[in-house]
Each structure stands twice: as structure tokens, then as C-alpha cells.
Design a protein around this motif. Structure first.
Motif, short mmCIF file in Angstrom:
data_model
loop_
_atom_site.label_atom_id
_atom_site.label_comp_id
_atom_site.label_asym_id
_atom_site.label_seq_id
_atom_site.Cartn_x
_atom_site.Cartn_y
_atom_site.Cartn_z
N THR A 1 42.96 29.78 3.82
CA THR A 1 41.74 29.45 4.55
C THR A 1 40.81 30.65 4.58
OG1 THR A 1 42.68 30.15 6.67
CG2 THR A 1 42.99 27.84 6.03
N SER A 2 39.54 30.40 4.80
CA SER A 2 38.57 31.49 4.85
C SER A 2 38.84 32.41 6.04
CB SER A 2 37.15 30.93 4.93
OG SER A 2 36.99 30.11 6.07
N SER A 3 39.28 31.84 7.17
CA SER A 3 39.56 32.67 8.35
C SER A 3 40.72 33.63 8.09
CB SER A 3 39.85 31.80 9.57
OG SER A 3 40.91 30.91 9.31
N PHE A 4 41.76 33.16 7.39
CA PHE A 4 42.90 34.02 7.05
C PHE A 4 42.45 35.13 6.11
CE2 PHE A 4 46.78 35.54 5.25
CZ PHE A 4 47.83 35.14 6.07
N GLN A 5 41.73 34.76 5.07
CA GLN A 5 41.32 35.73 4.06
C GLN A 5 40.29 36.72 4.62
OE1 GLN A 5 42.70 36.25 1.03
NE2 GLN A 5 44.19 34.69 1.67
N ASN A 6 39.42 36.26 5.53
CA ASN A 6 38.45 37.18 6.14
C ASN A 6 39.15 38.21 7.01
OD1 ASN A 6 36.30 35.85 4.95
ND2 ASN A 6 35.85 34.58 6.74
N LEU A 7 40.16 37.76 7.77
CA LEU A 7 40.91 38.70 8.59
C LEU A 7 41.67 39.70 7.72
CD1 LEU A 7 41.90 39.72 11.31
CD2 LEU A 7 43.66 37.91 11.28
N ALA B 1 40.74 40.80 4.84
CA ALA B 1 39.75 41.75 4.33
C ALA B 1 39.37 42.78 5.39
CB ALA B 1 38.51 41.00 3.84
N GLU B 2 39.24 42.33 6.65
CA GLU B 2 38.92 43.25 7.74
C GLU B 2 40.01 44.30 7.92
OE1 GLU B 2 37.44 41.77 11.54
OE2 GLU B 2 37.15 39.80 10.58
N ILE B 3 41.25 43.84 7.89
CA ILE B 3 42.37 44.78 8.08
C ILE B 3 42.46 45.74 6.89
CG2 ILE B 3 44.89 44.96 8.26
CD1 ILE B 3 44.80 42.18 9.67
N LYS B 4 42.26 45.21 5.70
CA LYS B 4 42.30 46.06 4.49
C LYS B 4 41.24 47.15 4.57
CE LYS B 4 42.23 45.82 -0.55
NZ LYS B 4 42.10 44.92 -1.73
N ASN B 5 40.06 46.82 5.08
CA ASN B 5 38.99 47.82 5.21
C ASN B 5 39.39 48.95 6.16
OD1 ASN B 5 37.21 46.59 3.43
ND2 ASN B 5 36.19 45.38 5.01
N GLU B 6 40.17 48.62 7.17
CA GLU B 6 40.62 49.67 8.11
C GLU B 6 41.66 50.59 7.48
OE1 GLU B 6 39.60 50.50 11.11
OE2 GLU B 6 38.06 48.94 11.12
N LEU B 7 42.34 50.08 6.47
CA LEU B 7 43.40 50.85 5.81
C LEU B 7 42.88 51.76 4.70
CD1 LEU B 7 46.17 48.09 5.60
CD2 LEU B 7 46.21 50.13 7.06
N ILE B 8 41.69 51.48 4.22
CA ILE B 8 41.13 52.25 3.09
C ILE B 8 40.68 53.63 3.56
CG2 ILE B 8 39.26 52.36 1.39
CD1 ILE B 8 39.35 49.30 1.28
#
Length: 233
Positions: free
Chosen positions: A218-224, A226-233
Motif C-alpha cells: 500500500t502507499s501508506s506502508f511504502q511512504n512510511l 521511505a520516511e524511516i529510510k530517510n532518517e537512516l541515511i
């Protein structure tokens, strides 16, 4: 949600002949009763060390681990699973002092009853993971700690086992903390996700998971994700 556990680690160092390494600094968050919290961060940031502190296996740190109920049993599923290869499947559960009926139920819950007399070397990777989960839950712990227990599995086996574990944890109502590198795994299981920074690690951000996590596409799962991945970069 009733607060069960408060985690405060002001400082955790490791000392060696090459000097002192500060691993954790400024960790402060609480976990509610029955909650599932994942701890995620880059390799070497101190996630496993934090889990060992919470379990009481690592005692040399500045801070406190506060349990808000008496008689809180804690079970720990380690990265290497900690199974005893010189024991059969059943004997690995007998080691927990569980009785015969409890062992039978635990093995049936993870579809391993037909393997009860097998040696550990005769089990597949997924079977070993299920046995480790059965052993972790057999004594009905109030708190379950898991340190990347599924990291060695292929994607299909891993996702199947994640679904099985999720159902078992719903029945057990254990308060669970999971250390993982897998963002999708963290979202799939969790009520909240604690993101740690590089070491010395602090709590960089805490995400609440307020979506249906059963469908990863779902878009909500994938958006979340992406948000978490951005915090890890």
C-alpha cells in the motif's frame, strides 16, 4: 496504554587496549504494556548492546531500566538463536523447565511437533527460527526481546515466518522489543519504531505505526518505509 518499561541510557562505553568507544548516549523512551517496539539503526550503532542492557545481561552503563510491574519475566531470542545442538528439539524446550504438555503445545503452535525427536542439525533454517520463538514464548514471558532472529532467512521464508510470529505474539500478549535492520519487518510488526543515530547513538526519531501493516504494497506502508529510510541515511 499502561507504561511497562522505561529505558534511560545516558552513556555506555566499551574499553579496549586501543581506547574507549562511546556506543550509546542519550537513549530515553518508554514501552507500553503489550506494545511491540522495533529498534532500528545502522550497523554498529549499538542496537544489540541496548537490548542486552534492557535484558540485564549488560550492567555497566550510566542510566536506568525501570519496570513498572513486579515479577516481569524476560525472554531473549538471540541473533544466533542459542539452540543447543547436542539436544533434540524437545530437549531444547525441556531446558526451560516446561512440562510435557507445555512442550507439546509449544511445538504444535510452531508446526514442529513431528520434529520433536530430531536433532538441531536436521532442521531447516526456518524450523530453527520457529523453535527459537517457541522456546522464547513457552514460559509466557511478560517481555520478549528479539535480536534480528530472522536475518539469515530468504525473503519468502522470512515473510511466512513473520506472519506466524505475529499471530503467536497476538496470543501471548507479550511486550516485545525487536532489533532489526529490515525496515519492512519493523513496520510489519510494530506499534512504534525507534530510530537510533550513528554511535554514540541517541534516539533520532520515534515513528508511530498507525496503518494496516499486513499489506506491504500500500502507499501508506511504502511512504512510511521511505520516511524511516530517510532518517537512516
Amino acid at each position: 496504554m499502561t507504561e511497562l518499561l522505561n529505558i534511560k541510557v545516558n552513556n555506555k562505553n566499551f574499553h579496549s587496549k586501543n581506547g574507549t568507544i562511546e556506543v550509546l548516549s542519550g537513549i530515553n523512551f518508554s514501552v507500553g504494556e503489550g506494545e511491540f517496539v522495533s529498534i532500528i539503526g545502522q550497523s554498529g550503532c549499538g542496537k544489540s548492546t541496548l537490548l542486552r542492557i534492557i535484558s540485564g545481561l549488560e550492567k555497566e552503563f550510566e542510566g536506568s531500566i525501570s519496570l513498572h510491574r513486579k515479577n516481569n519475566s524476560i525472554s531473549f531470542i538471540f541473533q544466533d538463536l542459542g539452540l543447543f545442538p547436542w539436544m533434540t528439539v524437545s530437549q531444547n524446550l525441556e531446558f526451560t523447565n516446561a512440562n510435557e504438555a507445555e512442550i507439546e503445545t509449544a511445538l504444535k503452535n510452531v508446526s514442529l511437533y513431528d520434529k520433536k525427536d530430531s536433532w538441531i542439525k536436521e532442521l531447516s533454517g526456518g524450523m530453527k527460527q520457529r523453535l527459537a520463538v517457541a522456546r522464547g514464548l513457552i514460559n509466557k514471558p511478560k517481555i520478549l526481546l528479539m535480536d534480528e532472529p530472522l536475518r539469515e532467512l530468504d525473503m519468502i521464508t522470512k515473510e511466512k515466518l513473520q506472519a506466524e510470529i505475529k499471530e503467536l505474539l497476538k496470543k501471548s500478549n507479550a511486550t516485545t522489543l525487536l532489533v532489526t535492520h529490515d525496515i519492512e519487518e519493523a513496520i510489519y510488526f510494530s506499534n512504534r519504531i525507534v530510530v537510533l543515530s550513528e554511535k554514540p547513538a541517541i534516539v533520532k526519531k520515534i515513528f508511530s505505526v498507525n496503518i494496516n501493516t499486513d499489506d506491504r504494497y500500500t502507499s501508506s506502508f511504502q511512504n512510511l518505509k521511505a520516511e524511516i529510510k530517510n532518517e537512516l541515511i
